[in-house]
Motif scaffolding. Structure first.
Motif, PDB file in Angstrom:
ATOM      1  N   ALA A 411       2.057   7.522  -8.359  1.00  0.00           N
ATOM      2  CA  ALA A 411       1.072   7.437  -8.085  1.00  0.00           C
ATOM      3  C   ALA A 411       1.096   7.804  -6.265  1.00  0.00           C
ATOM      4  CB  ALA A 411       0.197   6.030  -8.062  1.00  0.00           C
ATOM      5  N   GLY A 412       1.910   7.127  -5.477  1.00  0.00           N
ATOM      6  CA  GLY A 412       1.994   7.560  -4.022  1.00  0.00           C
ATOM      7  C   GLY A 412       2.423   8.792  -3.707  1.00  0.00           C
ATOM      8  N   GLY A 413       3.536   9.159  -4.389  1.00  0.00           N
ATOM      9  CA  GLY A 413       4.235  10.270  -4.086  1.00  0.00           C
ATOM     10  C   GLY A 413       3.339  11.874  -4.260  1.00  0.00           C
ATOM     11  N   PRO A 414       2.760  11.906  -5.562  1.00  0.00           N
ATOM     12  CA  PRO A 414       1.883  13.275  -5.586  1.00  0.00           C
ATOM     13  C   PRO A 414       0.547  12.977  -4.646  1.00  0.00           C
ATOM     14  CG  PRO A 414       2.667  12.387  -7.772  1.00  0.00           C
ATOM     15  CD  PRO A 414       2.928  11.319  -6.813  1.00  0.00           C
ATOM     16  N   LEU A 415       0.010  11.935  -4.360  1.00  0.00           N
ATOM     17  CA  LEU A 415      -0.969  11.849  -3.593  1.00  0.00           C
ATOM     18  C   LEU A 415      -0.731  12.244  -1.988  1.00  0.00           C
ATOM     19  CD1 LEU A 415      -3.799  10.861  -2.819  1.00  0.00           C
ATOM     20  CD2 LEU A 415      -2.875   8.478  -2.257  1.00  0.00           C
TER      21      LEU A 415
END
Length: 558
Positions: A411-415
């Motif tokens: 969730a955090g990486g692609p965001l």
């Protein structure tokens, strides 16, 4: 009839896709139902999945896990691409105040959840799920689930169950907070609208101003010399009204300014007073006076659609020197920018060009101006971004005191990568433009896939949770987590920060990343002020919601 049994109750690909499609379609249809003007929207997909899971429908664990994670990646990446261009500019001017208050809502919500965790002895995975539902933040739910799985090697259905039971009152609670603040401060919509209009008149991004040349220091100077003297100021001199000939001309770098010439300037709020003081005096002239009826030149907005122009500086194209036109403004994602020579272009920019019709047509061909080309998806950038996001999300960061390394996760990486690419990708010739409809399609497919899978996974234990595991108390805890931060920060924002009510309710909706609350705020205000403040705080809030959900699991799970 064996094939029907296999299709409905088997484990094959056909069964998985059929069940997923039915869950999404039924949930979206139910999401159109409104009660007192309020709808839970796409969240109904979650509840349909829970219902089907309760009655024994399921998808093979490996398959449903893939769909769930892929849906989450699509959703958060498309959100990042949407909010990225305005992420860093959102900290300017009033954005600092809005983002500061939004951070207060996020951290106060986390603190409230932790107090409930320790006082009521609610397991940390459950309280994180309740928190995610209470603040209506689905990526936070996904981040918490993944962080828990990374730590333990298995899932915990109470995270999704806590989310599901807290979500409905989360949506309602945001609207109740808006109504409460309106009642306490006796807000008049007419007064708020007038104040907002006055503020907007003062804070335009690109400001047109008409001046008369009165400063002897600029008499007989070329425009290019003036630009050198004011090199740290953003302005473009578009047209000049010669006193000697009483005619309007297009300004070039070699145009010489004379006493009492009138000039039409595009500049910024920050630089307008400096430009006025340096050149002369402001005069009142209608915009139409700068393009007389007998004039040979026109003003037109042209779309930048050629990918090879991405990252090119406007000055490098030499449009003024080669074609005798002026580019005065650039509209990017709804924001008006001054067309300075150093401004780097992006596909999707709309540039305002002034010149002869023949010259404007030539410049139109140079920039592209092809709506058809904009409608073509730029899949390379999307998949490069997703790949980089997964890599970034998989990197472990060791933090003293935490037994397991921290990961940004799927969730955090692609965001984060989506925000960075959409803001800075043009510098590396990456075409980041995506039509609003294409972005919305990716986002909705991603979120519906994710919610359907979460619901089907959690459905088997939902009723038992409500009846036998204290689910009703969870609803109460969720309502406290929703209301307390909103009321505290809402009162501070209105009383101490003197925020306009329309901006404030957009802030409340944005701090909860809640589209149904935004829809209610927009309908209440009758203008786009709530949407502006919602968009201002949304990127940072979304990032913090994802990060804090993971950190709560990593720090407090034992």
């Amino acid at each position: 009839m064996e094939w029907i049994k296999e299709l409905l109750w088997g484990e094959g690909i056909g069964h998985s896709l059929l069940l997923l499609a039915f869950t999404v379609a039924a949930g979206i249809q139910l999401g159109k139902i409104k009660v007192f003007g309020i709808s839970l929207g796409v969240t109904w997909v979650l509840f349909v999945g829970i219902m089907l899971g309760h009655f024994g429908f399921y998808i093979h664990p490996a398959v449903i896990h893939f769909f769930q994670e892929f849906g989450l990646i699509l959703f958060v990446y498309s959100v990042g691409m949407q909010v990225g261009p305005g992420f860093f500019s959102s900290f300017k001017r009033g954005g600092m105040t809005l983002n500061g208050l939004a951070c207060g809502i996020v951290f106060l919500g986390v603190a409230t959840a932790l107090v409930i965790h320790f006082v009521a002895n609610i397991p940390i995975p459950t309280i994180v799920g309740i928190l995610s539902g209470a603040v209506t933040n689905t990526p936070g739910l996904g981040a918490a689930q993944q962080a828990y799985t990374d730590m333990t090697g298995s899932g915990d259905e109470s995270i999704a169950l806590g989310y599901a039971v807290a979500y409905p009152l989360g949506v309602i609670g945001i609207i109740l907070a808006m109504l409460f603040i309106r009642y306490v401060f006796h807000v008049s919509f007419d007064d708020e609208a007038k104040k907002l209009e006055a503020e907007n008149d003062m804070h335009a991004e690109a400001i047109p101003v008409s001046l008369i040349v009165k400063n002897p220091a600029v008499f007989k100077r070329k425009v290019i010399e003036l630009a050198a003297l004011l090199e740290h100021r953003e302005f473009v001199i578009s047209r000049i009204w010669r006193k000697a000939t009483n005619k309007v001309e297009i300004v070039t770098g070699n145009t010489v300014l004379q006493e009492d010439d009138k000039i039409f300037v595009i500049t910024t709020e920050h630089d307008v007073e400096t430009i006025k003081t340096f050149i002369g005096e402001e005069i009142q002239m209608d915009r139409k006076q700068w393009i007389p009826a007998e004039s040979q030149f026109i003003s037109r907005r042209i779309l930048v659609t050629k990918p090879e122009l991405t990252g090119r500086r406007l000055g490098d194209l030499q449009l003024r020197r080669l074609h005798g036109i002026n580019v005065t403004r650039v509209n990017r994602a709804g924001l008006e920018l001054v067309a300075t020579q150093g401004l780097q272009l992006q596909v999707g920019d709309r540039v305002t060009v002034v010149g002869s019709e023949l010259a404007v047509d030539k410049v139109s061909a140079i920039l592209g101006n092809s709506m058809k080309r904009l409608n073509e998806p730029n899949l390379i950038t999307i998949f490069i971004g997703i790949a980089l996001g997964i890599v970034l999300g998989s990197i472990p960061f060791s933090v003293p005191g935490i037994p397991q390394p921290i990961k940004l996760g799927l969730a955090g990486g692609p965001l984060i990568v989506a925000i960075l690419i959409s803001r800075f990708g043009y510098r590396y010739r990456l075409v980041t433009y995506t039509t609003q409809s294409a972005n919305l399609m990716l986002r909705e497919i991603g979120i519906t896939m994710f919610l359907a899978c979460v619901g089907l996974n959690a459905g088997g234990g939902f009723i038992d949770t409500i009846v036998n595991r204290g689910g009703f108390i969870w609803i109460g805890y969720g309502f406290i987590i929703t209301m307390l931060p909103l009321l505290v920060i809402g009162l501070i924002g209105r009383y101490y920060c003197k925020l306009n009510y329309f901006m404030l309710i957009g802030l409340l909706a944005g701090s909860m990343t809640d589209p149904p609350a935004l829809a209610y705020a927009n309908a209440t205000a009758g203008n786009d002020a709530p949407a502006v403040s919602y968009a201002t705080v949304y990127p940072l809030t979304m990032f913090l919601r994802v990060l804090t959900a993971q950190l709560m699991i990593l720090f407090f799970y034992t």
